[in-house]
Design a protein around this motif. Structure first.
Motif, short mmCIF file in Angstrom:
data_model
loop_
_atom_site.label_atom_id
_atom_site.label_comp_id
_atom_site.label_asym_id
_atom_site.label_seq_id
_atom_site.Cartn_x
_atom_site.Cartn_y
_atom_site.Cartn_z
N ARG A 1 40.31 44.12 35.02
CA ARG A 1 39.03 43.41 34.96
C ARG A 1 38.35 43.32 36.32
O ARG A 1 37.16 43.07 36.42
CB ARG A 1 39.22 41.99 34.38
N ARG A 2 39.17 43.46 37.38
CA ARG A 2 38.59 43.37 38.72
C ARG A 2 39.11 44.52 39.56
O ARG A 2 40.24 44.99 39.37
CB ARG A 2 39.00 42.06 39.40
N LYS B 1 50.86 38.73 39.00
CA LYS B 1 49.70 39.52 39.43
C LYS B 1 50.21 40.81 40.05
O LYS B 1 51.08 40.78 40.93
CB LYS B 1 48.90 38.70 40.45
N THR C 1 45.37 44.85 38.63
CA THR C 1 44.20 45.20 39.41
C THR C 1 44.52 46.33 40.38
O THR C 1 45.66 46.80 40.43
CB THR C 1 43.64 43.94 40.10
N LYS D 1 49.31 38.13 34.34
CA LYS D 1 47.98 37.50 34.23
C LYS D 1 46.90 38.44 34.73
O LYS D 1 45.76 38.38 34.29
CB LYS D 1 47.92 36.21 35.07
N GLU D 2 47.24 39.28 35.69
CA GLU D 2 46.22 40.17 36.22
C GLU D 2 46.79 41.51 36.66
O GLU D 2 47.81 41.57 37.34
CB GLU D 2 45.48 39.52 37.40
#
Ligand code: SAM
Ligand code: SF4
Length: 340
Positions: free
Chosen positions: A123-124, A68, A102, A99-100
């Motif tokens: 996505r966030r 992340k 942000t 995976k992320e």
């Protein structure tokens, strides 16, 4: 024994480091009172890691198990060409190693960049907003303008980004707005997290700072005056705890670095825009990654050794403490330096 260059990053307290927060600039278009002084001196540009260096640095961490990546600052979206960095990082999302991807932003530039961020795989997004009152917003951010941020939030949602509002709980400032902010978030399908103000920055006034400190225990108690509050067991591997407001179904987060110790589950490290790694937000200790980064053009070798050595020194926890009516464990660096 030699450790493989891609072995996972495990600290001395058996915590796996899977979350990296990178500050890509110390600059900002706001001057929030709890974060910066009004007349900040920023770093000379040559001290900052270039976007290409930031890419190699993040890629090294991802090779070593970081899943992340949160981009922060200062205000990350005021860094020139930062969208190209997000676009480059999206290859790690495509490969499945990340995976992320942000970011945390004040929202001022989102009207311009929300769609490009979504296209890069974000996505966030966390957007900081402490008040819905224009005059108070101008006071707390000094340079910020609320309508611009509200347009940024709208643009983010329109682009498909899930938005979480981060509000710093400030006694005598946004206390009475709690029901209004909460309702506003419910109406717009925004998540909401309250953050306790932390003793950061060299021009901190201890008496005043304690005056600003609104304990999240008291914030929770305030919710109980308006809602039925249920504690949720879920944790995100970080400092946030969650409750559900039964009447609205909202999940509210509380980040309580002061009144709750969360260090035992800490899975994160921070890197500044000059390439210093801080393995604990609440301790002064840091290590330099810029020199090994600049000395190893392939991003491996020296850099990964330096990362592993820094993780090997990750402290057990921090020492923030307001309990004796003095600011204990106070830090002299600004939040904009390590990115919060
Ligand atoms: N500029 C971006 C923003 O404001 O979201 C990203 C950087 S900012 C340093 C990250 C977060 O730190 C923001 O949510 C901000 O409210 C929070 N922050 C800054 N100074 C703080 C302090 N002294 N105590 C608690 N939170 C703080
Ligand atoms: Fe800028 Fe964010 Fe700090 Fe406010 S909290 S001054 S928006 S870096």
């Amino acid at each position: 024994m030699t450790v493989s260059q891609t072995a996972p990053l495990i600290d001395p307290f058996a915590r796996a480091i899977t979350y990296l927060r990178v500050s890509v600039t110390d600059r900002c278009d706001f001057r929030c009172v709890y974060c910066m002084s009004e007349h900040m001196t920023f770093l000379p540009k040559k001290e900052l890691l270039t976007l290409e260096e930031l890419d190699r640095l993040c890629t090294a961490f991802i090779d070593m198990g970081v899943e992340k990546l949160r981009i922060t600052g200062g205000e990350p979206l005021v860094r020139r060409d930062i969208i190209t960095f997000f676009q480059a990082m999206s290859r790690h999302l495509d490969s499945g190693s990340l995976k992320e991807l942000t970011l945390t932003t004040n929202g001022s530039q989102l009207e311009k960049y929300a769609e490009a961020l979504y296209a890069a795989g974000v996505r966030r997004v966390n957007i900081s907003l402490d008040t819905l009152n224009e005059e108070k917003f101008a006071r707390v951010t000094r340079w910020g303008r609320l309508p611009q941020v509200l347009r940024g939030i709208d643009a983010a949602q329109k682009a498909g980004l899930r938005v979480k509002i981060n509000a710093v709980a400030l006694k005598g400032f946004n206390e009475e707005e709690l029901p209004a902010i909460t309702r506003w978030c419910a109406e717009r399908n925004l998540d909401l997290t309250w953050i306790e103000v932390m003793p950061m920055g060299e021009d901190i006034d201890p008496a005043n700072r304690i005056g600003q400190y609104w304990s999240l225990k008291d914030v929770r108690a305030e919710y109980e005056n308006h809602y039925t509050v249920t504690d949720l067991a879920e944790r995100s591997g970080g400092p946030a705890r969650y409750v559900r407001l039964e009447e609205s179904g909202q999940k509210i987060g509380f980040i309580t670095p002061l009144s709750h110790n969360f260090c035992e589950s800490c899975n994160r490290v921070r890197v500044t825009c000059t390439g210093e790694i801080y393995t604990c937000l609440g301790q002064e200790g840091s290590a330099d990654l810029r020199a090994p980064l600049r000395a190893s053009s392939d991003g491996a070798g020296l850099l990964k050794d330096a990362i592993r050595a820094a993780i090997g020194d990750k402290p057990k926890g921090h020492d923030f403490d307001y309990s004796r009516q003095e600011v204990g464990g106070q830090m002299t660096r600004h939040m904009s330096h390590t990115g919060g």
